[in-house]
Write a protein that holds these residues in place. Sequence first.
Motif, PDB file in Angstrom:
ATOM      1  N   ILE A  84       0.924  -1.201  -0.067  1.00 31.77           N
ATOM      2  CA  ILE A  84       0.008  -0.044  -0.108  1.00 31.77           C
ATOM      3  C   ILE A  84       0.846   1.113  -0.196  1.00 31.77           C
ATOM      4  N   LEU A  85       0.720   1.987  -1.008  1.00 34.24           N
ATOM      5  CA  LEU A  85       1.473   3.675  -1.108  1.00 34.24           C
ATOM      6  C   LEU A  85       0.382   4.492  -0.705  1.00 34.24           C
ATOM      7  N   ILE A  86       0.195   5.330   0.085  1.00 34.78           N
ATOM      8  CA  ILE A  86      -0.712   6.135   0.367  1.00 34.78           C
ATOM      9  C   ILE A  86       0.121   7.709   0.103  1.00 34.78           C
ATOM     10  N   ASP A  87      -0.714   8.290  -0.841  1.00 31.99           N
ATOM     11  CA  ASP A  87      -0.175   9.703  -1.322  1.00 31.99           C
ATOM     12  C   ASP A  87      -1.107  10.582  -1.081  1.00 31.99           C
ATOM     13  N   CYS A  88      -1.321  11.605  -0.179  1.00 31.94           N
ATOM     14  CA  CYS A  88      -0.456  11.906   0.757  1.00 31.94           C
ATOM     15  C   CYS A  88      -1.374  12.277   2.142  1.00 31.94           C
ATOM     16  N   LEU A  89      -0.637  12.148   3.245  1.00 37.19           N
ATOM     17  CA  LEU A  89      -1.237  12.360   4.578  1.00 37.19           C
ATOM     18  C   LEU A  89      -1.546  13.869   4.695  1.00 37.19           C
ATOM     19  N   THR A  90      -0.986  14.802   3.980  1.00 40.17           N
ATOM     20  CA  THR A  90      -1.128  15.963   4.017  1.00 40.17           C
ATOM     21  C   THR A  90      -2.603  16.399   3.482  1.00 40.17           C
ATOM     22  N   VAL A  91      -2.776  15.829   2.256  1.00 36.95           N
ATOM     23  CA  VAL A  91      -4.112  16.073   1.711  1.00 36.95           C
ATOM     24  C   VAL A  91      -5.154  15.347   2.550  1.00 36.95           C
ATOM     25  N   TRP A  92      -4.766  14.343   3.032  1.00 36.24           N
ATOM     26  CA  TRP A  92      -5.810  13.435   3.962  1.00 36.24           C
ATOM     27  C   TRP A  92      -6.128  14.179   5.209  1.00 36.24           C
ATOM     28  N   LEU A  93      -5.097  14.805   5.872  1.00 34.93           N
ATOM     29  CA  LEU A  93      -5.353  15.585   6.954  1.00 34.93           C
ATOM     30  C   LEU A  93      -6.478  16.845   6.592  1.00 34.93           C
ATOM     31  N   THR A  94      -6.048  17.637   5.431  1.00 33.55           N
ATOM     32  CA  THR A  94      -6.928  18.581   5.168  1.00 33.55           C
ATOM     33  C   THR A  94      -8.462  18.358   4.985  1.00 33.55           C
ATOM     34  N   ARG A  95      -8.563  16.976   4.320  1.00 35.51           N
ATOM     35  CA  ARG A  95      -9.951  16.458   4.145  1.00 35.51           C
ATOM     36  C   ARG A  95     -10.580  16.060   5.094  1.00 35.51           C
ATOM     37  N   CYS A 100     -14.586  16.932   9.594  1.00 36.31           N
ATOM     38  CA  CYS A 100     -14.821  16.987  11.080  1.00 36.31           C
ATOM     39  C   CYS A 100     -15.270  18.504  11.568  1.00 36.31           C
ATOM     40  N   GLY A 101     -14.865  19.435  10.651  1.00 34.62           N
ATOM     41  CA  GLY A 101     -15.686  20.865  11.209  1.00 34.62           C
ATOM     42  C   GLY A 101     -14.595  21.507  12.012  1.00 34.62           C
ATOM     43  N   CYS A 102     -13.156  21.222  11.739  1.00 36.40           N
ATOM     44  CA  CYS A 102     -11.893  21.645  12.599  1.00 36.40           C
ATOM     45  C   CYS A 102     -12.032  23.325  12.287  1.00 36.40           C
ATOM     46  N   TRP A 103     -12.683  23.885  11.184  1.00 38.92           N
ATOM     47  CA  TRP A 103     -12.381  25.217  10.868  1.00 38.92           C
ATOM     48  C   TRP A 103     -13.449  26.122  11.435  1.00 38.92           C
ATOM     49  N   GLU A 104     -14.378  25.353  12.321  1.00 32.55           N
ATOM     50  CA  GLU A 104     -15.524  26.395  13.044  1.00 32.55           C
ATOM     51  C   GLU A 104     -15.013  27.139  13.979  1.00 32.55           C
ATOM     52  N   ALA A 105     -15.738  28.304  14.333  1.00 32.51           N
ATOM     53  CA  ALA A 105     -15.411  28.885  15.397  1.00 32.51           C
ATOM     54  C   ALA A 105     -15.310  28.326  16.539  1.00 32.51           C
ATOM     55  N   ASP A 106     -15.987  27.275  17.112  1.00 30.53           N
ATOM     56  CA  ASP A 106     -16.141  26.358  18.026  1.00 30.53           C
ATOM     57  C   ASP A 106     -15.723  25.019  17.565  1.00 30.53           C
ATOM     58  N   ALA A 107     -14.363  24.781  17.553  1.00 33.85           N
ATOM     59  CA  ALA A 107     -13.884  23.495  16.844  1.00 33.85           C
ATOM     60  C   ALA A 107     -13.716  22.432  17.803  1.00 33.85           C
ATOM     61  N   ARG A 112     -11.946  16.958  18.422  1.00 35.46           N
ATOM     62  CA  ARG A 112     -12.276  15.604  19.016  1.00 35.46           C
ATOM     63  C   ARG A 112     -12.198  14.474  17.808  1.00 35.46           C
ATOM     64  N   CYS A 113     -13.210  14.767  16.856  1.00 34.75           N
ATOM     65  CA  CYS A 113     -13.408  14.044  15.769  1.00 34.75           C
ATOM     66  C   CYS A 113     -12.101  13.571  14.914  1.00 34.75           C
ATOM     67  N   LEU A 114     -11.341  14.622  14.727  1.00 30.57           N
ATOM     68  CA  LEU A 114     -10.114  14.729  14.063  1.00 30.57           C
ATOM     69  C   LEU A 114      -9.015  13.571  15.005  1.00 30.57           C
ATOM     70  N   GLY A 115      -8.942  13.924  16.391  1.00 32.05           N
ATOM     71  CA  GLY A 115      -8.254  13.052  16.905  1.00 32.05           C
ATOM     72  C   GLY A 115      -8.613  11.697  16.952  1.00 32.05           C
ATOM     73  N   ASP A 116      -9.881  11.212  16.890  1.00 28.29           N
ATOM     74  CA  ASP A 116     -10.415  10.006  16.768  1.00 28.29           C
ATOM     75  C   ASP A 116      -9.877   9.439  15.424  1.00 28.29           C
ATOM     76  N   ARG A 117      -9.785  10.136  14.185  1.00 33.91           N
ATOM     77  CA  ARG A 117      -9.398   9.429  12.961  1.00 33.91           C
ATOM     78  C   ARG A 117      -7.805   9.511  12.965  1.00 33.91           C
ATOM     79  N   VAL A 118      -7.160  10.338  13.704  1.00 32.16           N
ATOM     80  CA  VAL A 118      -5.674   9.749  13.675  1.00 32.16           C
ATOM     81  C   VAL A 118      -5.503   8.588  14.499  1.00 32.16           C
TER      82      VAL A 118
END
Length: 184
Positions: A84-95, A100-107, A112-118
């Motif tokens: 498995i070649l995963i390209d790339c984690l940077t784009v994965w993180l953005t998506r 997860c709604g990490c860009w909202e004012a109260d994120a 927490r959602c992002l932490g679960d995915r990581v």
Amino acid sequence: MRRLVIGGARSGKSRFAEQLVADAASVDYVATSEPRVDDPEWAERIAAHVARRPASWRTVETVDLAAVLGEGPGGGSAEPGAVILIDCLTVWLTRVMDACGCWEADAAEGLRCLGDRVDELVAALERTGRDVVLVTNEVGQGVVPATASGRLFRDQMGIVNARVAAVTDEVWWLVAGLPTRLKP
């Protein structure tokens, strides 16, 4: 064998990762990006990556990396036994941050959602019996971003990279197309 290939933009990460798996009998190329019809430059980048891949490689377009590694909902979506070649984690993180709604004012919930995915990704990497090569960007060595969202992304990318590096067998750093092994 789990390998992380890290470096700056246009440092040769993807080409080097492709070389690492070139002799494999079967390769699943996991593309974390999605086409953007309104961005011709991005479309050109995707086309260049596609053109370099051998026709025998299978492309899996997803952000559900845990599933591809065989640990997520729905089981593994990769070909059994394939590298498995995963390209790339940077784009994965953005998506994932978008989803997860990490860009909202109260994120707080988004983080927490992002932490679960990581956590899911790291656990899947630890458990997989597959050979895996992951490509990612080092974004923390440049100028401190002027915006809160830029700093949030930079910080989260650093966390993802450190967590993934901790569970890999090798880490390769690319500068100007030159690979250096950091973790033997």
